[in-house]
Enzyme design. Sequence first.
Site, PDB file in Angstrom:
ATOM      1  CG  HIS A 307       1.628  11.072   5.018  1.00  0.00           C
ATOM      2  ND1 HIS A 307       0.676  10.592   4.154  1.00  0.00           N
ATOM      3  CD2 HIS A 307       2.717  10.292   4.853  1.00  0.00           C
ATOM      4  CE1 HIS A 307       1.156   9.546   3.520  1.00  0.00           C
ATOM      5  NE2 HIS A 307       2.391   9.342   3.916  1.00  0.00           N
ATOM      6  CG  ASP A 364      10.557   9.458   5.638  1.00  0.00           C
ATOM      7  OD1 ASP A 364       9.691   9.919   4.876  1.00  0.00           O
ATOM      8  OD2 ASP A 364      11.199   8.407   5.409  1.00  0.00           O
TER       9      ASP A 364
END
Length: 429
Positions: A307, A364
């Site tokens: 991320h 996700d």
Amino acid sequence: MSETARIILEGKEYEFPVIVGTENEKAIDISKLRASTGYITLDFGYKNTGSTKSAITYLDGENGVLRHRGYSIEELADNASFLEVAYLLIYGELPNKEQLEYFETSVCHHTLVHENMKRFFQAFPPNAHPMGMLSSMISSLSTFYPESQNPNRSVVDIERTIHRLIAKLPTLAAQAYKHNMGHPTVYPSNDLGYVGNFLKMMFGLPTANYEVDPVIESALNKLLILHADHEQNCSASTVRIVGSSQANLYSSVSAGIAALWGPLHGGANQAVIEMLESIKEDGGDMEKWIAKAKDKNDSFRLMGFGHRVYKNFDPRARIIKKAADEVLAKLGVNDPVLDLAKRLEEVALKDEYFVQRGLYPNVDFYSGIIYRALGIPTEMFTVMFAIGRLPGWIAQWKEMLENGEPIGRPRQVYTGATERSFVNINDRS
Ligand code: SDX
């Protein structure tokens, strides 16, 4: 005395103001850098560059903190409805009973879309990706509501446009799904609430009753909240920069949907399931795929891992992982892909490559597993992300307008050919 930043360029010293946010984040305000020094900054992907000041969402990437208007994502996910969180993001405060009732009623009165839009769906090929359809349909809403194109919009017009968009996006998302299934459209049932209505438009049939499963409704409510906003991510920044030209909200959000589609962003939830299924078909050799993810000569990335901001853990991934266990148990679903995901996470988080780079599962990684259990097809996963993210996009767009921010227009460092004269075609080699 407020701090300043000093830089020395070509022997000359310059001072720039430092600003400090309410969570003690610090920034050097370089808005006068070029005018005073002739220099610009260069920061590929804006990894170190703030584009705005915002009061909507706070992230602490090192400690895995996510708050919306001061409320933790954990508390919101456990206690709020999705429309409550949407109201909080857009208007800045949790609604009282009257405000929430007005908001829900207004949204529920705008769920229908113009019948002409059915013809657009008929023009799409049967296997059209729903994100491509959704982005087109949302942009076309601006043609049905031309008053939304007025840059000097009244507060009433803006509010109506916002409520219309929140109401119609799920209707259009469900129609995209029905188009791909070759099934008839199911019209909105506003008595079912926002999430229940979406489930009926997706899985109901015009000729049969549809019972909303409370387990599925609650899981979807939580998933939508977990996707509601994430400060200046790729798609929110896209909505802001398109909106900064005073393009209308529908066009700005349509651009945000396009940005979200990318597999490095919201498209990752579809890519995670496709990756896990490939690993399963390949025999489930985790070490082999982890090695591929680490190999610089291999373009394979561990989808759902890593991320830009979270270098510890994504708090949403923790909540979704727990919800996945609960939802699959309640629905009696045994999904070997969930077991595979847990094994992959376990192996990866023991590997120095991932730990050293702060690569952890993100929002996700597990969300697709719940969507599968809810009966949502893989190609609709990023559409679900868009439905969840919509209030965040709207809140960011509204804040940018209310703050009177200028049109976004970054600079560049030119590295092309220096001046040269034109050469006639006959004289070229
Ligand atoms: C979302 O911004 C947001 O808030 C987004 C989001 C939201 O709510 O809006 O949280 C939603 O988009 C989540 C991210 C979904 N994307 C994926 O899961 C795709 C896989 N992840 C990667 O592509 C990547 O981690 C990114 C795109 C998410 C972040 O990339 P960065 O910040 O640009 O980091 P990077 O590419 O510079 O990587 C740093 C290092 C590199 O190695 P070195 O050059 O240091 O040797 O980490 C490696 C990368 O090669 N790396 C990975 C990896 N992610 C980063 N290696 C293997 N697998 C990965 N997934």
